[in-house]
Motif scaffolding. Sequence first.
Motif, PDB file in Angstrom:
ATOM      1  N   PRO A  11       9.806  71.687 -11.489  1.00 11.79           N
ATOM      2  CA  PRO A  11       8.464  71.202 -11.811  1.00 11.79           C
ATOM      3  C   PRO A  11       8.520  69.885 -12.584  1.00 11.79           C
ATOM      4  O   PRO A  11       9.452  69.633 -13.346  1.00 11.79           O
ATOM      5  CB  PRO A  11       7.869  72.320 -12.663  1.00 11.79           C
ATOM      6  N   THR A  12       7.521  69.053 -12.367  1.00 14.32           N
ATOM      7  CA  THR A  12       7.437  67.765 -13.071  1.00 14.32           C
ATOM      8  C   THR A  12       6.445  67.822 -14.225  1.00 14.32           C
ATOM      9  O   THR A  12       6.171  66.802 -14.842  1.00 14.32           O
ATOM     10  CB  THR A  12       7.023  66.637 -12.103  1.00 14.32           C
ATOM     11  N   GLU A  13       5.920  69.003 -14.516  1.00 10.95           N
ATOM     12  CA  GLU A  13       4.957  69.149 -15.606  1.00 10.95           C
ATOM     13  C   GLU A  13       5.205  70.450 -16.350  1.00 10.95           C
ATOM     14  O   GLU A  13       5.567  71.455 -15.746  1.00 10.95           O
ATOM     15  CB  GLU A  13       3.532  69.145 -15.043  1.00 10.95           C
ATOM     16  N   ALA A  14       5.000  70.414 -17.669  1.00  6.74           N
ATOM     17  CA  ALA A  14       5.053  71.613 -18.503  1.00  6.74           C
ATOM     18  C   ALA A  14       3.831  71.606 -19.405  1.00  6.74           C
ATOM     19  O   ALA A  14       3.408  70.549 -19.885  1.00  6.74           O
ATOM     20  CB  ALA A  14       6.333  71.651 -19.342  1.00  6.74           C
ATOM     21  N   ARG A  15       3.278  72.783 -19.639  1.00 12.40           N
ATOM     22  CA  ARG A  15       2.126  72.940 -20.529  1.00 12.40           C
ATOM     23  C   ARG A  15       2.432  74.026 -21.544  1.00 12.40           C
ATOM     24  O   ARG A  15       2.841  75.127 -21.165  1.00 12.40           O
ATOM     25  CB  ARG A  15       0.874  73.326 -19.741  1.00 12.40           C
ATOM     26  N   LEU A  16       2.224  73.700 -22.810  1.00  9.67           N
ATOM     27  CA  LEU A  16       2.420  74.655 -23.894  1.00  9.67           C
ATOM     28  C   LEU A  16       1.112  74.803 -24.650  1.00  9.67           C
ATOM     29  O   LEU A  16       0.367  73.832 -24.818  1.00  9.67           O
ATOM     30  CB  LEU A  16       3.499  74.169 -24.864  1.00  9.67           C
ATOM     31  N   ILE A  46      11.374  70.800 -22.418  1.00  6.75           N
ATOM     32  CA  ILE A  46      11.230  71.839 -21.393  1.00  6.75           C
ATOM     33  C   ILE A  46      11.081  71.224 -20.006  1.00  6.75           C
ATOM     34  O   ILE A  46      11.776  71.612 -19.068  1.00  6.75           O
ATOM     35  CB  ILE A  46      10.049  72.773 -21.728  1.00  6.75           C
ATOM     36  N   VAL A  47      10.192  70.236 -19.865  1.00  7.54           N
ATOM     37  CA  VAL A  47       9.992  69.669 -18.526  1.00  7.54           C
ATOM     38  C   VAL A  47      11.240  68.924 -18.060  1.00  7.54           C
ATOM     39  O   VAL A  47      11.623  69.016 -16.884  1.00  7.54           O
ATOM     40  CB  VAL A  47       8.723  68.783 -18.452  1.00  7.54           C
ATOM     41  N   VAL A  78      -0.364  71.126 -25.062  1.00  8.97           N
ATOM     42  CA  VAL A  78       0.572  70.006 -24.968  1.00  8.97           C
ATOM     43  C   VAL A  78       1.005  69.918 -23.509  1.00  8.97           C
ATOM     44  O   VAL A  78       1.538  70.881 -22.951  1.00  8.97           O
ATOM     45  CB  VAL A  78       1.788  70.210 -25.896  1.00  8.97           C
ATOM     46  N   VAL A  79       0.748  68.756 -22.896  1.00  9.04           N
ATOM     47  CA  VAL A  79       1.042  68.566 -21.476  1.00  9.04           C
ATOM     48  C   VAL A  79       2.105  67.474 -21.363  1.00  9.04           C
ATOM     49  O   VAL A  79       1.888  66.343 -21.813  1.00  9.04           O
ATOM     50  CB  VAL A  79      -0.214  68.153 -20.691  1.00  9.04           C
ATOM     51  N   ALA A  80       3.248  67.825 -20.784  1.00 14.01           N
ATOM     52  CA  ALA A  80       4.353  66.874 -20.607  1.00 14.01           C
ATOM     53  C   ALA A  80       4.606  66.684 -19.115  1.00 14.01           C
ATOM     54  O   ALA A  80       4.681  67.664 -18.367  1.00 14.01           O
ATOM     55  CB  ALA A  80       5.611  67.398 -21.293  1.00 14.01           C
ATOM     56  N   GLU A  93       5.890  61.541 -20.312  1.00  5.81           N
ATOM     57  CA  GLU A  93       4.623  61.243 -20.968  1.00  5.81           C
ATOM     58  C   GLU A  93       4.034  62.553 -21.456  1.00  5.81           C
ATOM     59  O   GLU A  93       3.999  63.541 -20.714  1.00  5.81           O
ATOM     60  CB  GLU A  93       3.664  60.549 -20.000  1.00  5.81           C
ATOM     61  N   VAL A  94       3.575  62.555 -22.718  1.00  6.05           N
ATOM     62  CA  VAL A  94       3.080  63.781 -23.331  1.00  6.05           C
ATOM     63  C   VAL A  94       1.696  63.535 -23.909  1.00  6.05           C
ATOM     64  O   VAL A  94       1.467  62.529 -24.581  1.00  6.05           O
ATOM     65  CB  VAL A  94       4.036  64.277 -24.443  1.00  6.05           C
ATOM     66  N   GLU A  95       0.790  64.458 -23.641  1.00  4.30           N
ATOM     67  CA  GLU A  95      -0.555  64.423 -24.199  1.00  4.30           C
ATOM     68  C   GLU A  95      -0.795  65.685 -25.008  1.00  4.30           C
ATOM     69  O   GLU A  95      -0.330  66.764 -24.623  1.00  4.30           O
ATOM     70  CB  GLU A  95      -1.611  64.341 -23.100  1.00  4.30           C
ATOM     71  N   VAL A  96      -1.536  65.532 -26.100  1.00  8.48           N
ATOM     72  CA  VAL A  96      -1.937  66.665 -26.924  1.00  8.48           C
ATOM     73  C   VAL A  96      -3.460  66.723 -26.888  1.00  8.48           C
ATOM     74  O   VAL A  96      -4.133  65.764 -27.272  1.00  8.48           O
ATOM     75  CB  VAL A  96      -1.435  66.530 -28.370  1.00  8.48           C
ATOM     76  N   ILE A  97      -3.978  67.840 -26.409  1.00 14.28           N
ATOM     77  CA  ILE A  97      -5.417  68.027 -26.259  1.00 14.28           C
ATOM     78  C   ILE A  97      -5.818  69.195 -27.146  1.00 14.28           C
ATOM     79  O   ILE A  97      -5.210  70.265 -27.081  1.00 14.28           O
ATOM     80  CB  ILE A  97      -5.764  68.340 -24.788  1.00 14.28           C
ATOM     81  N   ASN A  98      -6.840  68.966 -27.992  1.00  5.96           N
ATOM     82  CA  ASN A  98      -7.301  70.098 -28.791  1.00  5.96           C
ATOM     83  C   ASN A  98      -8.530  70.709 -28.138  1.00  5.96           C
ATOM     84  O   ASN A  98      -9.247  70.064 -27.369  1.00  5.96           O
ATOM     85  CB  ASN A  98      -7.577  69.704 -30.240  1.00  5.96           C
TER      86      ASN A  98
END
Length: 135
Positions: A11-16, A46-47, A78-80, A93-98
């Motif tokens: 996978p090219t994406e990980a979500r925590l 992880i990704v 957290v999306v990487a 590239e990592v984004e943090v969304i609340n």
Amino acid sequence: MSEAPESDYRPTEARLLHMVFPDHTNHLGTLFGGQALAWMDMAAFIVASRWARTTVVTARSEQVDFSQPIHKGDLVEVVARIARVGRSSMNVEVEVINENLLTGERKLCTRGRFVMIALDPLGRPTSAPPLPATA
């Protein structure tokens, strides 16, 4: 529906997901920047590990921007994503969304880039699989 063999799954994406508890916050009740960075680095790890299927380490974090505060009690996603692959390096590239659990409101709060390096069993840089060509 057939799935790819397990050994081919990259996978090219990980979500925590994380909950922001009081011990994650400063005296203002907002998430410590260092805690956000730790969660971002974990998602990048992880990704990159799942993509390379080898040991990876963080070589660099770049341009981390904190644009919105994250409050105690918020859910954090957290999306990487693997953005680019070099010989042994992977730019993530990592984004943090609340998310406010009571209202459902979501905001992009933090964004950053991490460079991860694939290592062989002796700890030396090794080749990472290239990303598929896009049309």
